[in-house]
Design a protein around this motif. Structure first.
Motif, PDB file in Angstrom:
ATOM      1  N   PRO A 205       0.810  -1.234   0.000  1.00 56.36           N
ATOM      2  CA  PRO A 205       0.000   0.000   0.000  1.00 56.36           C
ATOM      3  C   PRO A 205       0.836   1.274   0.000  1.00 56.36           C
ATOM      4  N   CYS A 206       2.075   1.206   0.499  1.00 54.49           N
ATOM      5  CA  CYS A 206       2.915   2.415   0.530  1.00 54.49           C
ATOM      6  C   CYS A 206       3.271   2.890  -0.864  1.00 54.49           C
ATOM      7  N   ALA A 207       3.113   2.020  -1.878  1.00 52.75           N
ATOM      8  CA  ALA A 207       3.441   2.406  -3.247  1.00 52.75           C
ATOM      9  C   ALA A 207       2.506   3.487  -3.767  1.00 52.75           C
ATOM     10  N   ALA A 208       1.332   3.643  -3.155  1.00 45.14           N
ATOM     11  CA  ALA A 208       0.385   4.694  -3.552  1.00 45.14           C
ATOM     12  C   ALA A 208       0.788   6.051  -2.985  1.00 45.14           C
ATOM     13  N   ARG A 209       1.826   6.086  -2.143  1.00 40.26           N
ATOM     14  CA  ARG A 209       2.345   7.299  -1.522  1.00 40.26           C
ATOM     15  C   ARG A 209       1.271   8.091  -0.767  1.00 40.26           C
ATOM     16  N   PRO A 210       0.528   7.422   0.143  1.00 41.56           N
ATOM     17  CA  PRO A 210      -0.439   8.180   0.950  1.00 41.56           C
ATOM     18  C   PRO A 210       0.282   9.194   1.839  1.00 41.56           C
ATOM     19  N   THR A 211      -0.365  10.306   2.112  1.00 41.32           N
ATOM     20  CA  THR A 211       0.271  11.370   2.897  1.00 41.32           C
ATOM     21  C   THR A 211       0.156  11.138   4.393  1.00 41.32           C
ATOM     22  N   SER A 212      -0.697  10.216   4.811  1.00 37.52           N
ATOM     23  CA  SER A 212      -0.851   9.915   6.230  1.00 37.52           C
ATOM     24  C   SER A 212      -1.245   8.461   6.406  1.00 37.52           C
ATOM     25  N   GLY A 213      -1.243   8.009   7.654  1.00 37.42           N
ATOM     26  CA  GLY A 213      -1.643   6.639   7.938  1.00 37.42           C
ATOM     27  C   GLY A 213      -0.453   5.707   8.080  1.00 37.42           C
ATOM     28  N   LEU A 214      -0.761   4.422   8.275  1.00 36.88           N
ATOM     29  CA  LEU A 214       0.252   3.420   8.537  1.00 36.88           C
ATOM     30  C   LEU A 214       1.226   3.260   7.383  1.00 36.88           C
ATOM     31  N   PHE A 215       0.736   3.459   6.160  1.00 37.11           N
ATOM     32  CA  PHE A 215       1.565   3.191   4.980  1.00 37.11           C
ATOM     33  C   PHE A 215       2.083   4.466   4.327  1.00 37.11           C
ATOM     34  N   ALA A 216       2.191   5.537   5.113  1.00 43.16           N
ATOM     35  CA  ALA A 216       2.763   6.775   4.572  1.00 43.16           C
ATOM     36  C   ALA A 216       4.232   6.582   4.231  1.00 43.16           C
ATOM     37  N   LEU A 217       4.884   5.631   4.921  1.00 41.71           N
ATOM     38  CA  LEU A 217       6.272   5.273   4.650  1.00 41.71           C
ATOM     39  C   LEU A 217       6.350   3.779   4.355  1.00 41.71           C
ATOM     40  N   CYS A 218       7.435   3.341   3.719  1.00 42.75           N
ATOM     41  CA  CYS A 218       7.586   1.932   3.327  1.00 42.75           C
ATOM     42  C   CYS A 218       8.564   1.206   4.254  1.00 42.75           C
ATOM     43  N   PRO A 219       8.250  -0.055   4.631  1.00 41.44           N
ATOM     44  CA  PRO A 219       6.979  -0.753   4.363  1.00 41.44           C
ATOM     45  C   PRO A 219       5.827  -0.216   5.203  1.00 41.44           C
ATOM     46  N   THR A 220       6.110   0.275   6.429  1.00 39.93           N
ATOM     47  CA  THR A 220       5.137   0.980   7.269  1.00 39.93           C
ATOM     48  C   THR A 220       5.890   2.045   8.054  1.00 39.93           C
ATOM     49  N   ILE A 221       5.143   2.900   8.711  1.00 30.33           N
ATOM     50  CA  ILE A 221       5.775   3.963   9.496  1.00 30.33           C
ATOM     51  C   ILE A 221       6.485   3.399  10.722  1.00 30.33           C
TER      52      ILE A 221
END
Length: 542
Positions: A205-221
């Motif tokens: 999911p981090c590949a979508a580059r969300p600006t917030s949330g658990l997947f804002a960074l890869c693999p997770t925050i």
């Protein structure tokens, strides 16, 4: 010794050891370790990719991923022993195994077929998903999809058993070089997108580059020193692996070039550890000792996936014949005749046994690896004892769970840098096979038609998604799902198109005479399989 560019050195010829020659235990361990280093990167890659996160991966937990890597290493070791030792089927003239130094590994052809199955199971709702408030789709763990993969590959393995009893010339007629070359090009080309996604940070999911949330960074925050997808740090990490492989190829000794992929990965791991991107928690919590069947999966048969896995089996058979032909060549054994055909048949039967065993032992299908032939050619060591020692090392690495956990802790950009090179080599192997063609107008039409549809589908995955109508009839809906699975798998499209066109397009004698490019008359190793007729030099061996 290291090799410096533009500097001429004198070559010292090493003594040659044949498949049945005895060598010391120490030498067997050293050479077995070299073969292990040459193949381990390729063995763990398919399992790491399939078990990871994203719409075409299983999204399973870390413990399950660690087990899957361990199982694949153990299965590859056991299947390698079968291929090396060569057992005679009682009261028959047939053997199981080639009796050569051949190490088996998880086939890269598994990746495309498994991704097609998993992706369609998520689309159909067979695998669960969750949509967050910001619209991001989270793909939840789907271990049942892996059970479907195991059951489907088990059913498709019957094809290998049937082909094993066909004469090699019949196999060449059914699956000529134009078909096998096109399929390899598409497999390598379509998988490059997976490698590039991992290079940038992962395919989750981090590949979508969300600006917030658990997947804002890869693999997770929550990961140590996590980076945004496509960040300069991720790019540099992947580039460190890729560049190191090229530097080793340019300056390294023969030994280093044979294990260049592992050297590149090791350099990348040192850099990643230096910037604090290694997560040690998985290694610390992993089992010290594990084995196959510590975890199990609900085996089922996914009907729409049967056709993709039948093509996977065809690809594996073609690959096995080419690898075994090359192995006979570098082992100084005949490349035609009854003994040669016995080895080919035994190798294909060993792959069939390996597919059955890997399916029940919770691993994807295995196939002979070509890397070992390069090691044999460079070291003049074809003794099966070295291969047996390599198989033992594979099993030991699988049994010790901490080793599998260490492989899994490698950051995605490093895996991406490595797999981009490996998938590029698969694509190059296909180009190499196609180079043996005469490139008549007929050949060009077959290649252009097959590659345009297959690579076009890989670039626009939803190209066929909305063509078929929806239906409330379960049988019709199942048929539609099967068609969608076939069409959404690029190498299946390429394989079907090239096989059909190769059968129906007429040969034009005028074009053949005017446009044919003279073939090189000297061929070695796998070239002799992909070339229509063996050269005279192949018949001169005893």
């Amino acid at each position: 010794m290291p090799r410096l560019p533009f500097l001429k050195t004198r070559r010292i010829k090493s003594p040659f050891y044949g498949p049945n020659d005895e060598i010391s235990i120490l030498l067997a361990i050293v050479m077995g370790l070299q073969h292990f280093l040459a193949v381990v990167g390729g063995i763990i890659t398919p399992t790491i990719l399939i078990s990871g996160s994203g719409s075409n991966s299983l999204n399973v937990d870390t413990e399950t991923r660690q087990y899957m890597i361990s199982a694949s290493l153990i299965v590859c070791g056991i299947c390698s022993m079968i291929q090396i030792i060569r057992f005679r089927i009682p009261k028959t003239k047939y053997y199981i195994g080639a009796g050569l130094l051949q190490i088996t590994g998880v086939s890269f052809a598994n990746i495309a077929a498994a991704q097609a199955v998993i992706s369609n199971m998520y689309k159909s709702g067979a695998c669960p998903t969750e949509i967050a408030a910001d619209g991001t789709t989270t793909y939840l763990p789907c271990p049942d999809a892996f059970g479907a993969i195991l059951g489907t590959q088990l059913v498709a393995s019957v094809l290998s058993l049937i082909i094993a009893f066909l004469p090699p010339r019949v196999i060449r007629k059914l699956f000529p070089k134009i078909v096998s070359g096109i399929v390899l090009v598409v497999i390598g080309g379509s998988l490059l997108s997976t490698g590039m996604s991992n290079w940038a940070g992962g395919s989750g999911p981090c590949a979508a580059r969300p600006t917030s949330g658990l997947f804002a960074l890869c693999p997770t925050i929550n990961a140590p020193n996590a980076q945004q997808w496509g960040s300069p740090v991720n790019f540099a990490l992947g580039a460190s692996v890729f560049a190191t492989i090229l530097v080793v190829e340019l300056c390294g000794s023969i030994f280093l070039r044979n294990i260049g992929v592992i050297v590149g990965l090791l350099v990348g791991c040192i850099i990643a550890a230096g910037v604090g991107m290694f997560d040690k928690s998985g290694i610390e919590s992993a089992r010290v000792i594990t084995f196959i069947w510590v975890k199990t999966f609900k085996i089922s048969v996914y009907a729409p996936g049967i056709i993709p896995y039948l093509f996977t089996q065809l690809d594996m058979v073609i690959e096995t014949i080419g690898d075994l032909t090359a192995a006979c060549d570098v082992s100084d054994l005949p490349l035609e005749g009854e003994k040669y055909e016995q080895r080919l048949r035994g190798g294909i039967l060993a792959d069939f046994v390996g597919t059955v065993f890997s399916s029940v032992a919770t691993s994807m299908t295995v196939v002979t690896f070509s890397q070992n032939n390069g090691v044999i050619a460079s070291s003049s060591m074809a003794s099966r004892r070295a291969g047996f020692m390599c198989a033992v090392i594979l099993i030991i690495c699988g049994v010790f769970g901490k080793i599998s956990a260490a492989f899994l802790a490698i950051p995605s950009p490093l895996i991406g840098g490595m797999t981009v090179f490996l998938f590029g080599m698969v694509l190059t192997a296909g180009i190499r096979i196609l180079s043996y063609l005469e490139w008549t107008r007929r050949d060009r039409v077959i290649i252009a038609s097959s590659l345009s549809l297959a690579l076009g589908q890989a670039m626009v995955p939803d190209w066929f998604s909305y063509v078929l109508p929806s239906s409330t009839n379960p049988s019709i809906e199942g048929l539609y799902e099967a068609i969608n699975t076939v069409v959404s798998t690029p190498y299946i499209v390429a394989g079907i198109m090239s096989m059909v066109l190769n059968q129906i397009l007429p040969y034009d004698p005028v074009d053949d005479e005017k446009e044919a490019v003279p073939n090189v008359t000297t061929h070695g190793g796998a070239q002799r399989y992909h070339y229509d007729e063996p050269t005279s030099s192949a018949t001169s061996r005893e």
